[in-house]
Scaffold this active site. Structure first.
Site, PDB file in Angstrom:
ATOM      1  N   CYS B  86      37.573 -58.616-102.602  1.00  0.00           N
ATOM      2  CA  CYS B  86      36.447 -59.370-102.034  1.00  0.00           C
ATOM      3  C   CYS B  86      36.689 -59.652-100.549  1.00  0.00           C
ATOM      4  CB  CYS B  86      36.207 -60.656-102.843  1.00  0.00           C
ATOM      5  SG  CYS B  86      34.565 -61.358-102.593  1.00  0.00           S
ATOM      6  N   HIS B 203      35.964 -58.890-108.861  1.00  0.00           N
ATOM      7  CA  HIS B 203      37.135 -59.733-109.088  1.00  0.00           C
ATOM      8  C   HIS B 203      37.822 -59.416-110.418  1.00  0.00           C
ATOM      9  CE1 HIS B 203      36.595 -62.343-105.641  1.00  0.00           C
ATOM     10  NE2 HIS B 203      35.296 -62.310-105.884  1.00  0.00           N
ATOM     11  N   GLU B 205      40.748 -60.113-111.039  1.00  0.00           N
ATOM     12  CA  GLU B 205      41.694 -61.209-111.314  1.00  0.00           C
ATOM     13  C   GLU B 205      41.081 -62.318-112.147  1.00  0.00           C
ATOM     14  OE1 GLU B 205      39.973 -60.812-108.617  1.00  0.00           O
ATOM     15  OE2 GLU B 205      39.946 -62.549-107.276  1.00  0.00           O
TER      16      GLU B 205
END
Lengths: 733, 231
Positions: B86, B203, B205
């Protein structure tokens, strides 16, 4: 040396002080105030900071429970959530600024409430909001929705906290006065909570964060007056937000708090330096002396008056342990933030402000806060409206047509367009996401979690403030219950019109009474809150809107429940009594074009019994889907469960009722619950034993929602109706 | 197996990145932007999501020129692994480590939702735990993820197979209207020419746990753990 204006009656009036309030001021200090002092009184004695119209009634609210660590009166409320963890939360309005400048107004509303939470030592873990806009056809509504939503996202997304829930709807009574209520929730250890009470004489007072500019001067005073036609001219009183600075401030404050350097800390919110300094001193029975020559300023030539009343954002005031000054300063320098000792605590109980070597302010500190006017304003209870006989309400269209119409209506449509602009996934703990009942977030690595919601049904409050107040609390409690969590405490944000009108004051008093009754019955104390009055434009007040922000705790987020249907061929069960109450329903308003009758009564004993029963089913892993029934009634709840689960349902509508009242009535204390067929049979017996009304109403399965004898509705049609209105509206269709 | 997560002022998903790295068994520490060196023994540099320096200027423009980025460039120059997520992706293009730019989303709005991605190749250090062509579901949350490059650069990226992920539907089908932000060729992530630097807008994560949306993101970190273990 600037020459200060002479104190004249006009100047006093332009500071929002009534003649009798000014007399009180004169009696208190025994002389004519300086210009700066007048500004300070104006800031401390306005409605926004002093709660002078509401204080008397707010005292009646229940604020205590064994798990409440801190009730109202601090920056935010604190509850014990077990294992040494505390949840710190509050909701606050930023209504007037958001109408004038929606992006910055809404953004700084989020920033302000986040500061309230991390000032107390908590790391923010979630934000929510409650938004009320004018009628969709009003020429400003689209612009306000776009700006407010972008502003909330712009601040929270950058700050780095997930915005996990909220409530958004529309009514013409908000045309000139929208509501933007923001709630922040944080987590701290119970033994590491910081308060705003100054202690110790001679301790340094430290200014932290961003520099002081000329923005927001008299913001709190503006928030305490009705809007006239000149609302637009008040744009300079709106502050500008800097979420980046706030993120740095958060990290620096939390790092600093770990060092033991912080004696007391208070964020600079409404009335900025004035209110933060006075509150810390007054709470600690200490005087405060400030030297404005040391305040970090963004602009040159700022006067004492301007500095004391600036509402520049992202600032904090702290009483520091003098032995830790070097370590404290190093932390703030590392984060690139201002750190300046601007004064000290004293034993004089005076609030003294010096600038350019002159004493600009010398006032008694306790009286500034404690002696603020307190009004028992005249209030008239709203007349009771007759109960509408549902049998007398003819259905103007078929039930399926009504269902699709309501799903595509501004109030009941999907708010996906709104919450997709909020980062609701950051931190990786969002277990139940926007679009359901309550949001559920995991705390750290779990398994414990919080259920969070905001709610109020303002048309009920308008029709019957007491029942409406009760319903707002019950609805928040029900949302949390439907997620499987145990409701623990709430924050209230009371948005009303002009309290000097007895009818409006009556609404405020009635709603507070209802909120109190419900909070007591449901063991759901109010631990923090905010009052926003004078929400009125061109002489017309908003609908009474006492927003409730609720917090619940669940021991294991893996047990938390969502509304979506999970499997076909399961039994759909209706918990709670259904009479088909159409008075003040969305159906009556949006399908029949009538806003009439008494709102549905809230039976708090039944509310509690039904809710406790449902929560037991969830925690016992005996049900696969749960949804509470609210606006739009049973049919809307079923449609939402079907669409989100991509599984249809077939519903048996009883033969002996008016189908539209049964499907769209808004009787309270109800849930739709789904269980396996075998489980459903057992539940029937258990519900009977617990005196919980229980009715099997159908089965899951297929790609259609079938409501009794009505034509089957394809899920695709339901989804389209539900999803298309808001994006289309915002695109200008 | 050591990762350094670079923290800029305004980073806000550094904790999420650390959590995902650790879930895959990678040792992770945060590094302050003002530092001039990555910790000794760093195998993987991670630039996390956020709004570095507030991103009031062009996203990533200031961070891309901060002291620690010289160290990250040197690390990449030695063939070290770099992952930018990002804002980290924005910083990588600003610092010249990856081609192209990230513009405002085509509809000008910040967008956050679950999003399917097509894994373009499963033979890089970041993707060995995936299958080529697999559709994975991860989160997106950005206002400026509209991947744009000039025709020549785009042709080179495509020609060298440097596209890491493309926005797609649940079946893995890439169509021109499926990008949530207007990205050219539905590009969600790109590699450097040596496939040692990856930048992506989504994302992964945040998708490391079945309770919170699924584990499709965890495989990216598991791939890294595997490639670091065998390096």
């Amino acid at each position: 040396m600037t020459v200060e204006p002479e104190i004249t009656p006009d100047l006093v009036a332009s500071h929002g002080l009534k003649p009798d309030e000014y007399e009180r001021l004169l009696a208190l200090i025994g002389r004519v105030p300086s210009f700066t002092e007048l500004g300070i009184f104006s800031a401390m004695w306005n409605e926004h900071c002093s709660y002078k119209s509401s204080r008397l009634h707010l005292r009646t609210l229940p604020t205590k429970a064994p798990w409440v660590i801190q009730g109202p009166g601090e920056n935010a409320g604190v509850i014990d959530i077990g294992d040494g963890d505390a949840c710190i939360f509050k909701m606050e309005s930023h209504n007037h600024p958001s109408y004038i400048e929606p992006y910055q107004g809404a953004g700084t509303g989020v920033g302000g409430i986040l500061r309230d939470v991390f000032t107390m030592g908590a790391r923010p873990v979630a934000c929510l909001n409650l938004l009320r806009f004018g009628a969709p056809e009003h020429p400003k509504t689209r612009h306000l929705v776009a700006g407010v939503v972008a502003g909330i996202g712009g601040y929270g997304n950058s700050f780095g906290v997930p915005t996990v829930g909220g409530s958004t709807n529309f009514h013409s009574r908000y045309d000139g006065n929208i509501l933007v209520n923001a709630m922040a929730v944080g987590i701290a250890r119970t033994d590491e909570i910081f308060y705003a009470t100054a202690t110790g004489v001679g301790n340094p007072i430290v200014y932290l964060g961003s520099k002081t500019g000329r923005d927001g001067i008299h913001g709190a005073t503006m928030a305490s007056a009705s809007f006239e036609a000149d609302a637009e001219e008040k744009r300079p009183t709106v502050q500008v937000g800097d979420p980046f600075a706030e993120k740095l401030l958060l990290e620096a404050c939390l790092e600093l708090m770990k060092t033991g350097a912080v004696v007391a800390i208070q964020d600079m919110g409404a009335a900025g330096l004035t209110s933060s300094a006075v509150e810390m001193g007054a709470k600690g029975d200490l005087g405060i002396e400030l030297d404005l020559d040391t305040v970090p300023c963004r602009e040159t030539g700022m006067t004492a008056y301007e500095m004391m009343l600036s509402e520049s954002q992202e600032r904090m005031l702290m009483v520091l342990d003098p032995s830790k000054r070097a370590v404290a300063e190093a932390i703030f320098r590392k984060w690139g933030l201002d750190f300046a000792v601007i004064g000290k605590t004293t034993d004089t109980l005076r609030f003294v402000v010096k600038h350019g070597g002159e004493v600009k302010v010398d006032l008694p500190i306790k009286e500034l806060g404690d002696e603020a006017p307190l009004y028992d304003r005249p209030h008239i209870a709203s007349p009771k409206l007759p109960v509408l006989d549902s049998a007398s309400v003819k259905a103007p269209m078929g039930d399926v047509e009504a269902l699709l119409t309501l799903l595509a209506s501004p109030d009941l449509c999907s708010k996906r367009w709104v919450w997709q602009q909020y980062d609701h996934l950051i931190l990786g703990n969002s277990v139940q996401r926007p679009g359901g009942d309550a949001a559920v977030i995991r705390i750290g690595d779990g398994p414990k979690g919080l259920a969070l919601t905001t709610d109020v049904t303002q048309r009920y409050c308008e029709a019957d403030p007491v029942e409406g107040g009760k319903q707002a609390v019950a609805e928040a409690w029900r949302n949390i219950t439907a997620s499987g969590a145990t409701p623990r405490a709430a924050t209230d944000n009371l948005n009303f019109g002009n309290p000097e009108k007895p009818e409006v004051m009556g609404q405020l008093v009635g709603c507070i009474q209802g909120i109190g009754e419900a909070c007591r019955a449901l063991d759901f104390p109010i631990v923090s809150g905010n009052v926003s009055l004078y929400n009125e434009s061109a002489g017309k007040g908003i609908l009474p809107t006492p927003s409730i922000g609720g917090v619940g705790v669940i021991s294991d987020v893996a047990l938390s429940m969502s509304p979506s249907f999970k499997r076909a061929d399961e039994a759909i069960l209706l918990i709670g009594a259904t009479a088909g109450w159409l008075g003040q329903s969305v159906y009556l308003r949006d399908i029949c074009g009538r806003e009439e009758g008494a709102p549905p009564p809230v039976d708090l004993a039944a509310e509690r019994a039904n809710g406790d029963f449902v929560r037991g089913l969830i925690l016992g892993k005996r049900v696969s889907a749960v949804h509470d029934i609210s606006d739009g009634g049973l049919a809307i709840a079923l449609a939402e469960m079907a669409v989100s689960g991509k599984i249809g349902a077939s519903i048996d509508v009883p033969a002996d009722v008016a189908t539209h009242a049964w499907l769209f009535g808004e009787d309270q204390g109800r849930y739709v619950v789904v269980a396996s067929e075998a489980e459903a049979a057992t539940l029937l017996i258990e519900a009977g034993a617990a005196s919980v009304p229980f009715l099997r109403i159908g089965s899951t399965g297929g790609d259609f929602l079938i409501l009794g004898a009505e034509p089957a509705v394809p899920l695709a049609a339901i989804r389209a109706a539900h999803e298309e209105w808001l994006p289309g509206y915002m695109a200008g269709h | 197996m050591r990762a350094a997560v670079v923290m800029f002022p305004g980073s806000n998903r550094e904790g999420d990145a650390v959590r995902a790295l650790r879930a895959a068994g990678i040792e992770a520490a945060t590094v302050w932007h003002g530092d001039h060196e990555l910790p000794a023994g760093t195998d993987l540099a991670v630039l996390p999501g956020g709004f570095s320096y507030g991103d009031y200027l062009r996203c990533g423009a200031i961070a891309g020129r901060s002291p620690i980025m010289d160290a990250v460039r040197a690390h990449a120059g030695r063939g070290g692994l770099v992952l930018g997520i990002c804002n980290g992706f924005q910083i990588l293009v600003e610092s010249g480590l990856l081609p192209g730019v990230l513009m405002r989303n085509a509809d000008l709005r910040f967008v956050c939702h679950m999003q399917h991605l097509r894994v373009q190749r499963a033979d890089t250090p970041f993707t060995t735990s995936y299958r080529e062509g697999e559709a994975i579901e991860v989160a997106i949350a950005h206002g400026e993820g509209n991947y744009t490059a000039d025709a020549e650069t785009l042709a080179r990226i495509e020609g060298e197979g440097l596209v890491a992920f493309r926005y797609c539907d649940a079946a893995g089908v890439v169509k021109s209207n499926l990008s949530p932000n207007g990205s050219m060729n539905e590009i969600a992530g790109v590699y450097s020419s040596n496939f040692r630097v990856l930048g992506l807008m989504p994302h992964p994560e945040n998708l490391i746990d079945p309770l919170v949306g699924g584990t499709d993101g965890l495989k990216l970190f598991e791939s890294l753990a595997e490639s670091l273990a065998t390096a």
